[in-house]
Scaffold this active site. Structure first.
Site, PDB file in Angstrom:
ATOM      1  N   GLU A 246       0.842  -1.197   0.000  1.00 49.87           N
ATOM      2  CA  GLU A 246       0.000   0.000   0.000  1.00 49.87           C
ATOM      3  C   GLU A 246       0.876   1.246   0.000  1.00 49.87           C
ATOM      4  O   GLU A 246       2.075   1.186   0.308  1.00 49.87           O
ATOM      5  CB  GLU A 246      -0.939   0.007   1.206  1.00 49.87           C
ATOM      6  N   GLU A 334      -5.298  -2.132   9.316  1.00 48.18           N
ATOM      7  CA  GLU A 334      -5.464  -3.564   9.514  1.00 48.18           C
ATOM      8  C   GLU A 334      -6.204  -3.848  10.807  1.00 48.18           C
ATOM      9  O   GLU A 334      -6.372  -2.968  11.661  1.00 48.18           O
ATOM     10  CB  GLU A 334      -4.104  -4.272   9.547  1.00 48.18           C
ATOM     11  N   ASN A 336      -5.879  -6.635  13.893  1.00 48.01           N
ATOM     12  CA  ASN A 336      -5.141  -7.728  14.510  1.00 48.01           C
ATOM     13  C   ASN A 336      -6.152  -8.569  15.271  1.00 48.01           C
ATOM     14  O   ASN A 336      -6.644  -8.162  16.329  1.00 48.01           O
ATOM     15  CB  ASN A 336      -4.061  -7.208  15.442  1.00 48.01           C
ATOM     16  N   ALA A 584      62.400   3.690  42.401  1.00 48.98           N
ATOM     17  CA  ALA A 584      62.770   2.648  43.357  1.00 48.98           C
ATOM     18  C   ALA A 584      62.084   1.333  43.002  1.00 48.98           C
ATOM     19  O   ALA A 584      62.723   0.279  42.945  1.00 48.98           O
ATOM     20  CB  ALA A 584      62.406   3.074  44.777  1.00 48.98           C
ATOM     21  N   HIS A 585      60.783   1.392  42.754  1.00 47.64           N
ATOM     22  CA  HIS A 585      60.101   0.116  42.443  1.00 47.64           C
ATOM     23  C   HIS A 585      60.351  -0.307  40.997  1.00 47.64           C
ATOM     24  O   HIS A 585      60.240  -1.497  40.670  1.00 47.64           O
ATOM     25  CB  HIS A 585      58.614   0.167  42.796  1.00 47.64           C
ATOM     26  N   ARG A 655      61.713  11.644  28.471  1.00 43.82           N
ATOM     27  CA  ARG A 655      62.830  11.221  27.624  1.00 43.82           C
ATOM     28  C   ARG A 655      63.019  12.158  26.428  1.00 43.82           C
ATOM     29  O   ARG A 655      63.108  11.719  25.280  1.00 43.82           O
ATOM     30  CB  ARG A 655      62.583   9.794  27.144  1.00 43.82           C
ATOM     31  N   LYS A 752      72.241  12.906  35.912  1.00 42.84           N
ATOM     32  CA  LYS A 752      71.471  11.658  35.969  1.00 42.84           C
ATOM     33  C   LYS A 752      72.442  10.484  35.821  1.00 42.84           C
ATOM     34  O   LYS A 752      72.838  10.123  34.720  1.00 42.84           O
ATOM     35  CB  LYS A 752      70.409  11.644  34.861  1.00 42.84           C
TER      36      LYS A 752
END
Length: 1191
Positions: A246, A334, A336, A584-585, A655, A752
């Site tokens: 349609e 429609e 249903n 240190a770590h 760096r 350093k």
């Protein structure tokens, strides 16, 4: 004993009582006949004692509940795939149907359903979908002596046929939309109609609804493909692929009228519902009554609905649907002939139980006897229904399947939930509709009802599958919806409805992480066989509610970098920088210390170490390791530390032109990084270059200075200026570098000494010379204590005039770390350079780290290094690299040859020309050394065979010039032998690189990872792959950084209880319960946890076990050449083969899931290199479908 009968006659449970029928008459009606309204025939009242529901899921349970309330026995049918589904458990009895049939076909098998019903069933309720609008099913029920709860077979046939229904509407005088007169079954017919009547048009399934098989077509060249897809969908859903076509009305409202008809010919309407919120012609949100509907239009529409129902002799429940344009014209579309999904909102505003009414009408009762005359049906308030589906709105509502890991609903006053298998552990299959639960709200008006719905949906917690809840919330908060002014284009015209944050699902993700660690082992490689200690480090107390004392950071913020430098130089005492939080770590624990443990001690540091020059806590290797191994954001670490330590300056390692990476980057990358670092809380930038290459250093100095940071330009120290025999790196070399750095505008000058080579005598010579040369410039010295002489060297630097030296708290000092803080402080007590630190506080600080260090036993350097070693003066291995190099040697099987590695390190260094060795140049030397040991090569053999050897990538790139130019140049002929014609970079590498396109990568990242931030964009600019891996990991496993360290590394024990604070005020209580021994067919193990008192389980793929099980490969989300399944489903059709050329958008494969079909399209113009799937193959989401390559 009369209760069930009274209920069915409307006296016990009906919303209205009968006014003209007494109890005695009602009881006697069991065997009476009634005259039909306006008819001479009689209707027999015949009670129903048992009902079979020919359906599944939510609607089946809805009918069962009505049966229970009416005292009727209920019967369920179920397919093989639904054997664990809740609807079969809610019924009084249940039976398997369709054994051996496909999942949907089982519920479409009329003979199977009738077979069950013929035994002892009085009536069948069809629900909605499946056979509910099949007239042959309605007739089969009648033919077998079973009542069909719905319209007669003739009416079902007439209304189910869109063409016949349209003709009935015309005959009844109801306006219709222009369309085909008969069902269309061929593409040619569809094309002829479209050519004749023009576009747009809409295809609709002639024998079913619910949006299945529905397509809007706007272009002629799309007609055939859309017709094929619509027909295929309709046939799969309803057993018949015929189409009704349609004209398509633009921007209408979708209004439907609920009607009820009895067997006496009476029809009433129960007012309208607005179903305009829909996508793919499927309704998502329904509202009753329709907002802002003209009363005249409402009355006319209702009258037409009743007129049409009476015209066709409609009985039982049905819906008459209309399209309403913006001029007030409405068109029938429609009927249903069944109960609708959205019937709930009509029940809420009218108080009428539609399912019970259906049953009563099927028993023979009239509307008047049910108290349902039109004048008594009055709507009250406003009701909204939201369909919560397992679909992902972020992926065009693709159905999602899988296991519901978590399900928690939102309830309370004004909320009704109609669901089915919505519970933790339920499996959402790809075979059926994606509806999970219907949420219905009711209140006085639209705004109040929407507020209740909003609140309810926000209370939902659904994990394991995607849902449309975020989308529904956006709809409910949209002003146009709240104003009641929407139409069917609402979703298409409001793209902002798709702008939402995905749920975080943190708790379940963490359980998956814990499960993965328990099944497959640690997520970060462990370097030793030691386990993390079972300790909870004691954190020294700090005064609650008291701000930490002002320190040098306040000077920096007030006076700026130059004022800061003057303040430092004016100090008489030796100042200290604490490296415990970073170097240190890095040196002792392979940089593995996590943010969680750093933040615990941060308040104590802020309150008791305000005399520090700075706290080194960021940059260098910590950046890479945080992302790569700890799965946490380094930027968030910086942010968190700054919040807890507002007074002490932070210092990072930059760096130079390499930023915090290991190679060169475009200049704007480094500038942007420094800018963001300062904004996030960084203060001092120790800028160095791994080769002391001034062009690289200058770039870093400029970037840090422009960002507003303190520039601490560093000279990387190597060699030994106190040894006259070493002539490359002399005092003059260092003084010359210092001159250049001072001219560049450094605020602080740093030495350093990354390998701990600065002997006390050399320290005295160098620092004295620098102090004499620059009396007003702060001098800062960094060293490592690898040889054991670090404290002596730093004391000598102090005597020579250094302003600041680096130390680490005692329990994190020594060996390859920095000299002991306590030792330096104690050595200077009473001296003119007394640091002023309290040894008692240092001891408390050290005690925390002594305990915390045991959590990182798997990375403990003391396993392989028992003490300092003076051989560092020979091999010159930097402290931060020493232990990492040792662990690397063990992982390569060279653990027992580490002495050879150290010897090779010295030889490799000399082969490369005696380099300044600090990251990344130290990595080059280390890789070279490991390469030599692995291949049993001496220095002489390397030089001799260089033409034929395959060198490590880092060595080749160094020789090309990617790190810059080393002091003294590259060593020849080795360079030429290694490069073998590869291009060489002259000058600073980054100078010739095009600028990094931050906007481009930000968009790409946000598309892949919606929760990515500007932090991630910056990380990605230096570590693209690592950052994406981190983001993938975070998306999969959530905030693992919130877990305690032992549990993060090795997982919890069975039976262990622990807590995880995922954010302030939100704490998870977790208990590990068990792990299944048996594997699933997919190679998974189920693990059980208790989370906040509720049982949770996760399935984890056992990576060792699945090596023996075939598992379909997944498409990589980052590989554009791999095409993955956009949703789980079954392969309906494969449209291409290997070698085919395809255009972007060309169909590759057609998938079907939950009765929805999807065409998987080519992502670009290219060639198919392989097809991984076959027809009828079942796929999971992201399963690999095909591989392509560009033409």
């Amino acid at each position: 004993m009369y209760g069930p009968y009274l209920a069915r006659l409307g006296l016990a449970t009906a919303h209205r009582s009968f006014s003209n029928i007494n109890l005695h008459n009602n009881l006697n009606k069991v065997c009476w006949f009634f005259p039909k309204a306006n008819k001479s025939t009689s209707v027999e009242y015949k009670p129903i004692k048992s009902i079979l529901v020919a359906n599944r899921g939510e609607i089946a349970i809805r009918v069962f509940r009505a049966c229970t309330e009416l005292g009727i026995r209920s019967c369920a049918v179920y397919s093989q795939q639904d054997k664990m589904h809740m609807h079969r458990q809610k019924a009084d009895e249940s039976y398997l149907i369709g054994a051996g049939l496909p999942p949907v076909e089982a519920y479409l098998s009329i003979p199977e359903i009738i077979r069950v019903a013929k035994n002892h069933i009085d009536a069948i309720h069809p629900g909605y979908g499946f056979l509910s609008e099949r007239s042959d099913f309605a007739q089969a029920c009648v033919d077998n002596g079973v009542r069909f709860i719905g319209p007669s077979a003739g009416v079902v046939q007439r209304m189910g046929d869109k063409v016949a229904a349209r003709q009935a509407a015309i005959d009844a005088g109801v306006q219709v939309v222009p369309g085909t007169d008969n069902p269309v079954i061929s593409e040619d017919e569809a094309m002829q109609f479209c050519v004749k009547h023009g576009l747009p048009v809409i295809f609709k399934a002639a024998y079913g609804g619910g949006g299945r098989g529905m397509r809007v077509v706007r272009e002629l060249d799309e007609v055939r493909e859309n017709f094929r897809r619509a027909t295929s969908e309709a046939k799969a859903a309803f057993g018949n692929g015929a189409m009704f076509i349609e004209k398509f009305i633009e921007k209408p409202r979708h209004i439907e009228l609920q009607v009820l008809g009895d067997q006496s010919g009476n029809v009433v309407h129960l007012y309208e519902r607005d179903c305009s919120v829909q996508r793919r012609h499927q309704k998502l949100v329904e509202v009753a009554p329709a907002p802002n509907l003209d009363p005249k239009v409402r009355d006319a529409m209702a009258a037409d609905a009743v007129k049409l129902a009476q015209f066709v002799g409609y009985e039982n429940a049905g819906t008459v649907e209309f399209l309403l344009d913006n001029r007030g014209n409405y068109y029938f579309i429609e009927v249903n002939a069944r109960l609708q999904v959205e019937h709930t909102v009509t029940e809420e505003i009218t108080g009428i139980d539609l399912v019970q009414s259906q049953i009563r009408i099927a028993e023979g009762m009239t509307l008047s006897e049910l108290g349902m005359t039109q004048d008594k049906i009055v709507p009250q308030g406003c009701s909204i229904q939201c369909r919560v589906t397992t679909e992902d709105p972020a992926k065009n509502f693709q159905p999602d399947t899988g296991r519901l890991e978590v399900f928690r609903s939102g309830e309370g006053m004004g909320i009704r939930l109609d669901g089915a298998s919505a519970f933790a552990g339920a499996i959402i299959s790809p075979y059926y509709d994606s509806l999970l639960v219907k949420v219905i709200s009711r209140a006085a008006d639209l705004h109040a009802s929407a507020a209740k719905m909003n609140r309810s949906l926000r209370e939902f917690r659904i994990r394991g599958v995607k849902t449309n809840i975020p989308f529904l919330l956006n709809v409910l908060e949209n002003q146009k919806f709240l104003n009641g002014t929407i139409d069917t284009t609402f979703i298409d015209e409001h793209p902002q409805l798709f702008h939402f944050e995905a749920t975080q699902n943190r708790a379940q993700k963490l359980l998956n992480y814990l499960g993965n660690v328990l099944v497959n082992g640690p997520s970060t490689p462990l370097a030793t066989g030691l386990k993390p200690a079972e300790v909870h480090p004691v954190v020294p107390e700090t005064p609650p509610g008291v701000e930490p004392p002002h320190a040098l950071r306040q000077v920096l913020l007030k006076e700026g970098p130059s004022g800061f430098a003057k303040a430092v130089r004016a100090k008489k005492e030796l100042m200290l920088m604490d490296t415990t939080f970073r170097d240190a770590h890095q040196s002792l624990l392979a940089t593995r210390v996590r943010t969680k443990d750093l933040l615990k001690i941060s308040p104590f540091v802020a309150h008791n170490f305000d005399k520090l020059y700075s706290l080194e806590n960021w940059g260098g290797a910590t950046f890479d390791v945080a992302l790569r191994f700890l799965h946490e954001c380094p930027w968030e670490r910086l942010q968190g530390m700054r919040a807890k330590i507002p007074n002490i300056p932070f210092q990072m390692l930059l760096r130079g032109a390499n930023g915090v990476g290991y190679t060169s980057y475009p200049d704007n990358t480094v500038f942007k990084f420094c800018e963001l670092a300062v904004q996030t809380g960084m203060d001092i930038f120790r800028v160095f270059d791994s080769l002391n290459y001034m062009p690289n250093l200058m770039l870093g100095i400029e970037a840090a200075g422009k960002a507003g940071g303190v520039v601490e330009a560093a000279i990387s120290y190597s060699g030994d200026i106190s040894d006259p025999s070493k002539t490359k790196y002399t005092l003059d070399y260092y003084l010359s570098l210092a001159d250049e750095l001072v001219r560049a505008g450094t605020h602080v000058l740093c030495i350093k000494d990354m390998a701990g080579l600065l002997k006390p005598q050399a320290a005295k010579i160098l620092i004295t010379a620098l102090r004499d040369r620059y009396p007003d410039l702060p001098i800062h010295v960094h060293t490592h204590d690898t040889s054991g002489a670090g404290v002596a060297s730093m004391l000598e630097c102090s005597r020579a005039g250094a302003d600041v030296v680096d130390v680490a708290v005692d329990s994190m000092s020594g060996m390859t770390s920095q000299p002991s803080m306590g030792a330096v402080v104690a050595s200077l007590m009473g001296d003119e350079r007394d640091t002023g630190f309290d040894l008692t506080k240092i001891s408390q600080y050290s005690a925390y780290w002594e305990q915390t260090r045991t959590l990182y036993a798997p990375f403990e350097c003391a396993v392989t290094m028992k003490s300092g070693n003076a051989d560092v003066y020979l091999n010159e291995i930097p402290g931060g690299q020493y232990t990492n190099l040792q662990f690397q040697a063990f992982s390569l099987g060279l653990g027992d040859q580490f002495e050879d590695v150290k010897k090779a390190y010295r030889e490799a260094n000399l082969l490369l020309g005696d380099l300044i060795k600090v990251t990344p140049s130290s990595k080059v030397v280390g890789d070279f050394a490991q390469f030599m040991v692995q291949n049993k090569l001496t220095a002489a053999e390397v030089e001799e065979k260089a033409d034929d050897l395959s060198f490590p990538k880092s060595v080749v790139e160094f020789m090309q010039g990617y790190l810059g130019i080393p002091y003294g140049g590259f060593k020849e002929p080795l360079r030429s032998k290694i490069l073998r014609g590869l291009p060489k970079i002259e000058g600073r590498p980054g100078a010739t690189m095009p600028p990094h396109d931050f906007d481009k990568f930000k968009n790409e990242l946000s598309n892949k990872y919606p929760r990515s931030t500007d932090f991630d964009v910056s990380s990605h600019s230096m570590y693209p792959e690592v950052t994406e891996d981190y983001l993938k990991f975070k998306e999969k496993y959530g905030p693992v950084d919130k877990l305690d360290t032992r549990i993060f590394l090795t997982g919890p024990k069975v039976g262990e209880e622990f807590e995880v604070e995922i954010e302030k005020g939100k704490t998870l209580h977790i208990k590990t319960l068990a792990m299944a021994e048996d594997l699933t067919e997919n190679g998974e193990r189920e693990l059980f946890f208790e989370l906040n008192g509720q049982l949770r389980s996760v399935f984890i793929k056992d990576l060792e076990a699945v090596k023996e099980i075939h598992v379909h490969p997944k498409a990589s989300p980052t590989d554009k050449d791999e095409v993955g399944a956009p949703m789980p489903g079954t392969v309906l059709d494969v449209r291409v083969k290997e070698g085919d050329e395809v255009k972007k958008g060309s169909p590759l494969v057609v998938l079907s899931a939950m009765k929805m079909e999807m065409v998987v399209q080519a992502p670009y113009d290219g060639i198919i290199t392989s097809i991984i799937v076959k027809k009828d193959m079942k796929l999971e989401g992201d399963d690999l479908i095909a591989k392509m390559k560009p033409k």
